[in-house]
Enzyme design. Sequence first.
Site, mmCIF file in Angstrom:
data_model
loop_
_atom_site.group_PDB
_atom_site.id
_atom_site.type_symbol
_atom_site.label_atom_id
_atom_site.label_comp_id
_atom_site.label_asym_id
_atom_site.label_seq_id
_atom_site.Cartn_x
_atom_site.Cartn_y
_atom_site.Cartn_z
ATOM 1 N N ALA A 10 0.821 -1.221 0.000
ATOM 2 C CA ALA A 10 0.000 0.000 0.000
ATOM 3 C C ALA A 10 0.849 1.263 0.000
ATOM 4 C CB ALA A 10 -0.944 0.000 1.194
ATOM 5 N N ARG A 15 10.482 7.306 -2.951
ATOM 6 C CA ARG A 15 11.888 7.405 -3.348
ATOM 7 C C ARG A 15 12.157 6.858 -4.756
ATOM 8 N NH1 ARG A 15 14.919 4.763 1.536
ATOM 9 N NH2 ARG A 15 12.817 4.128 2.139
ATOM 10 N N GLY A 80 0.563 1.947 9.049
ATOM 11 C CA GLY A 80 1.623 1.049 9.508
ATOM 12 C C GLY A 80 1.381 -0.388 9.080
ATOM 13 N N ASN A 227 13.590 0.234 -2.442
ATOM 14 C CA ASN A 227 13.026 1.535 -2.085
ATOM 15 C C ASN A 227 13.318 2.601 -3.122
ATOM 16 O OD1 ASN A 227 11.872 0.877 0.544
ATOM 17 N ND2 ASN A 227 13.988 0.484 1.120
ATOM 18 N N TYR A 366 14.113 -7.810 -48.258
ATOM 19 C CA TYR A 366 12.919 -7.783 -47.410
ATOM 20 C C TYR A 366 11.954 -8.851 -47.898
ATOM 21 C CZ TYR A 366 8.466 -6.700 -45.373
ATOM 22 O OH TYR A 366 7.271 -6.833 -44.718
ATOM 23 N N TYR A 387 2.768 -4.563 -49.771
ATOM 24 C CA TYR A 387 1.794 -3.586 -49.277
ATOM 25 C C TYR A 387 1.486 -2.568 -50.359
ATOM 26 C CZ TYR A 387 -0.194 -0.213 -45.920
ATOM 27 O OH TYR A 387 -1.017 0.634 -45.230
ATOM 28 N N ALA A 423 18.220 -10.601 -62.736
ATOM 29 C CA ALA A 423 18.609 -9.519 -61.830
ATOM 30 C C ALA A 423 17.970 -8.207 -62.256
ATOM 31 C CB ALA A 423 20.121 -9.393 -61.803
HETATM 32 C C1 UD1 Z 1 9.357 -2.576 8.011
HETATM 33 C C2 UD1 Z 1 9.563 -3.230 9.374
HETATM 34 C C3 UD1 Z 1 11.049 -3.305 9.664
HETATM 35 C C4 UD1 Z 1 11.750 -4.086 8.565
HETATM 36 C C5 UD1 Z 1 11.445 -3.472 7.207
HETATM 37 C C6 UD1 Z 1 11.958 -4.342 6.107
HETATM 38 C C7 UD1 Z 1 7.622 -2.569 10.657
HETATM 39 C C8 UD1 Z 1 7.099 -1.678 11.692
HETATM 40 N N1 UD1 Z 1 8.896 -2.418 10.372
HETATM 41 O O1 UD1 Z 1 9.876 -1.273 8.028
HETATM 42 O O2 UD1 Z 1 11.284 -3.959 10.912
HETATM 43 O O3 UD1 Z 1 13.138 -4.115 8.800
HETATM 44 O O4 UD1 Z 1 10.023 -3.350 7.007
HETATM 45 O O5 UD1 Z 1 11.783 -3.694 4.873
HETATM 46 O O6 UD1 Z 1 6.918 -3.423 10.166
HETATM 47 N N2 UD1 Z 1 2.938 -1.043 4.001
HETATM 48 C C9 UD1 Z 1 1.568 -1.064 3.828
HETATM 49 N N3 UD1 Z 1 0.795 -0.313 4.634
HETATM 50 C C10 UD1 Z 1 1.310 0.454 5.615
HETATM 51 C C11 UD1 Z 1 2.695 0.483 5.790
HETATM 52 C C12 UD1 Z 1 3.492 -0.284 4.969
HETATM 53 O O7 UD1 Z 1 1.075 -1.764 2.966
HETATM 54 O O8 UD1 Z 1 0.516 1.104 6.305
HETATM 55 C C13 UD1 Z 1 3.775 -1.854 3.124
HETATM 56 C C14 UD1 Z 1 4.698 -1.045 2.235
HETATM 57 O O9 UD1 Z 1 4.094 -0.777 1.005
HETATM 58 C C15 UD1 Z 1 5.886 -1.961 2.087
HETATM 59 C C16 UD1 Z 1 5.915 -2.758 3.394
HETATM 60 O O10 UD1 Z 1 4.622 -2.643 3.930
HETATM 61 O O11 UD1 Z 1 5.718 -2.890 1.046
HETATM 62 C C17 UD1 Z 1 6.955 -2.245 4.356
HETATM 63 O O12 UD1 Z 1 6.721 -0.877 4.629
HETATM 64 P P1 UD1 Z 1 7.925 0.131 4.826
HETATM 65 O O13 UD1 Z 1 7.365 1.419 5.236
HETATM 66 O O14 UD1 Z 1 8.832 0.076 3.684
HETATM 67 O O15 UD1 Z 1 8.719 -0.580 6.015
HETATM 68 P P2 UD1 Z 1 9.068 -0.030 7.411
HETATM 69 O O16 UD1 Z 1 7.826 0.141 8.204
HETATM 70 O O17 UD1 Z 1 9.994 1.084 7.285
HETATM 71 CA CA CA Z 2 10.937 -0.581 3.190
#
Ligand code: UD1
Ligand code: CA
Length: 463
Positions: A10, A15, A80, A227, A366, A387, A423
């Site tokens: 999500a 980046r 999260g 990332n 061709y 063609y 030819a």
């Molecule tokens: C997370 C882990 C961290 C780990 C790292 C590995 C947590 C709190 N931390 O870090 O320990 O080392 O991944 O890459 O879990 N995503 C959602 N919805 C959200 C948040 C994230 O779908 O609300 C998805 C992102 O798209 C991504 C993945 O979850 O594919 C990880 O999210 P990202 O923010 O990159 O990881 P961190 O939370 O920094």
């Molecule tokens: Ca990540």
Amino acid sequence: MSLHVIILAAGKGSRMKSDTPKVLHPVAGTPMLHRVMSTAKRLAPEQLHLVLGHGIEAIQDTLADQWSATNIVQQAEQLGTGHAVNIALDHLPNDGISLVLYGDVPLITVDTLEHCVAIADAGELGIVTANMSDPAQLGRILRNDTDAIEAIVEYKDATQQQRAIHEINSGILAAPTHLLRHWLSQVQPNNQQGEYYLTDVVALAVNDGVGVQGIVVDDENEVMGVNDRVQLSQVERILQRRQADELMRQGVTFADPDRVDIRGTLSCETDCFIDVNTVFIGDVRLASGVVIGPNVVIESSQLGAGVQVKANTVIEGAVIAEHCQLGPFARIRPGSNFAPSVKIGNFVETKKTTMGAGSKASHLAYLGDATIGCDVNVGAGSVTCNYDGVDKHQTVIGDGAFVGTNSTLVAPLNIGAESFVAAGSTVTTDVEEQSLAVGRGKQRNIAKWLSPLKRKQRTSPDR
Ligand code: UD1
Ligand code: CA
């Protein structure tokens, strides 16, 4: 036990600096999300659940056909990883196992996931970790004096001492669904980032007396996340090398396994040789003893035993029988279908053209929409005029015919077997078997002729 896979995707991926959602960026020709989904599918799960937010429409558009059974869970606000998994759990039965994957960790292997699922199957929490030379800002694994895992601490919440730990959390975990649900209901966003951390379930499991098993991957690259485009390129190279290594083990020689790109599936019988800077796209099959020269691009094609493709040749959508020789600098377009020992030389283009055994077009031609028999010789500079500006027309050339240099074959046209086109002919009407077609202005020579310049020089007194 029934397995459900939850894939988190999500996040915005800002980046990447891209209008394309991060997880749709391809790795070895396939969007990284589809790679993760394919790997997950090999575990034969009950269902895949995708948590999507940013770019949800664009991502959904890629999920036709084989992915149509995927359950899409929309996460409107990214609160999260814990929140993301929690909302997916609303769609899951209590009595199975949940495996959580990340859409941006595309190199994870089936072996590691099977290991992780087995731990969950035994009623415990399995988490995939790695010892990294540079653990950067990833979550750190906290272990006690007996080496048992106690918790995961996020980099932003970690003390200096904890940041010195090199074992990191990949994010991938598996647990019995009812336990995961129970733990996630207790997770609060009381941390530096104000997020619901999935990682908090580890300490909650320990608290409940449920075993937590870490699967430490041998190769840290397996859990590498993407990332930005620098990491995307690293993942690409790692996967390319993995594919080349696998082919070398199956009996293929590469001039340099770091200078080949396989964006699809390349399957090879034994003793193929592949030179540098070659690109394979889609499904490409090489029979035994095929030799591919440098700078060759082959897409969705099949090459028979002993075929030789020389430098700088581009082949797409073709079926090439054994012992053909193509190139250098040939362009073989879709619908080209060659019988054994056909020879196509430099600067020859073919499209929707069948060539019988032993036929040749050695230079500069061709051949489009043509059906060419066996042992036909097509001379340099010959062109099928297929063609007329509105429709495409067919040219048929019989066995053993000889098409002389610079022939213009205006289709629709039949050139009979063993006939001969002189030819420089422009051929507009059918040629009978064993006949000669001459379609060109008759040459006349004018005696004692001088060019205007020479005439001027001879009459001017100054010179
Ligand atoms: C997370 C882990 C961290 C780990 C790292 C590995 C947590 C709190 N931390 O870090 O320990 O080392 O991944 O890459 O879990 N995503 C959602 N919805 C959200 C948040 C994230 O779908 O609300 C998805 C992102 O798209 C991504 C993945 O979850 O594919 C990880 O999210 P990202 O923010 O990159 O990881 P961190 O939370 O920094
Ligand atoms: Ca990540």
